[in-house]
Design a protein around this motif. Sequence first.
Motif, mmCIF file in Angstrom:
data_model
loop_
_atom_site.group_PDB
_atom_site.id
_atom_site.type_symbol
_atom_site.label_atom_id
_atom_site.label_comp_id
_atom_site.label_asym_id
_atom_site.label_seq_id
_atom_site.Cartn_x
_atom_site.Cartn_y
_atom_site.Cartn_z
ATOM 1 N N TRP A 157 -1.681 5.913 -11.639
ATOM 2 C CA TRP A 157 -1.726 6.409 -10.263
ATOM 3 C C TRP A 157 -0.663 7.486 -10.047
ATOM 4 N N LEU A 186 0.612 3.381 -3.102
ATOM 5 C CA LEU A 186 -0.622 4.149 -3.231
ATOM 6 C C LEU A 186 -0.574 5.406 -2.361
ATOM 7 N N LEU A 237 1.909 -1.583 -6.881
ATOM 8 C CA LEU A 237 2.024 -0.860 -8.147
ATOM 9 C C LEU A 237 3.313 -1.190 -8.883
ATOM 10 N N TRP A 289 0.808 -1.222 0.000
ATOM 11 C CA TRP A 289 0.000 0.000 0.000
ATOM 12 C C TRP A 289 0.844 1.277 0.000
ATOM 13 N N GLY A 340 -5.990 2.900 -9.598
ATOM 14 C CA GLY A 340 -6.391 2.031 -8.496
ATOM 15 C C GLY A 340 -7.252 0.874 -8.955
#
Length: 363
Positions: free
Chosen positions: A258, A56, A248, A53, A234
């Motif tokens: 993103w 992100l 990612l 995460w 996402g």
Amino acid sequence: MGGAHRRGATVSDASAGPAPRAAGAGGRDRWFDVLRAFALVRVVTYHTFEWPWLGLVFPSMGVMFALAGSLMARSLERPAPQVIRGRLRRLLIPLWVFGLILGAAMLLHGWVPGADVLYWVLPVGDPPGDAWGEQAWAVLWYLRTYLWFVLLSPALLRLLRLAPVPVLALSLVPVLALTTLGGGPDGRLGSALSDLSVFLFCWLLGFAHRDGVLDRMRPGRVVAVAPVLLAAGGWWALRHRVDGSYDLDDIPLAQALWSAGFVLLLLRFRPVCAWLGRRPVAARVVKVFNARAVTVYLWHEVALMVSVPLIDLMWNVPALEQHLPLDSTWLQFGVAWVLIAAAVVLLGWVEDVAARRRPQLLP
């Protein structure tokens, strides 16, 4: 620097617009400096804990390419050959020192280099190495991609200035095409094309920032476009997980979309960061990170590698075994930063030599 892991106007508009504000003395942009320092901390954190995460929360590599693109556009106010020579010198000399030290260690572990060892001299493709040192040399994809962007920048900057917004939009086409066509060719060529396509938008966004194109874009338009890019990235990450993960770094199109949306917001809505001038300790830390960014990036994985046997030795000391959480990844994170600091002191001066500055232990 890395994990493994844009604007609108005519040519005359782009050149006549207001220059982006510099928030610090000497023309330095404090917001850029803070972003670069934070990006490096995030890279080390990701490579320690491997939390998917984190990409992100803050897509470090997209941010770093955008910052580098903006600085490259500013530098290209001078003759392009002079700028490219300077950039190559500042990139290659620290890489050569890194390669000599890591290469010697890999030779001691049985590595037998071939003709592709020349990629350590000019990393237009990924430099080779053995399995023992892979954790250390795998991060060089960022330097290889940066090198190609530097070489392509004079042409890319001219292209962007012809039609900033259309060129920015079209810069996402290569990653879309490679994703649709199955990732492109194999080997070094495929890796280079993939990484260039993923971060092309961010690099060009740095150009647009420097030319003032972003500042002339209406905030409402940016606020409308950026969430669409974020949502698309996402959604693609969640729908195309790799081994069950939405990291990612493993999903090129999600990374591109993103990062595009995230960096667009960061560069369009820039705080002045006046607080940094009132906090000398924080300002010094940010300054060191920026002056030693290549050193931190190159050596952070080596620090993580060395931290493992060091912590193993600590188990032999009863007091340390009793009072320290030796089995905690957080301890490894702390030890790694101590080793990174040592690398900055012992080897950071190489960046000064590469930049033709007076060598200093700490800037």
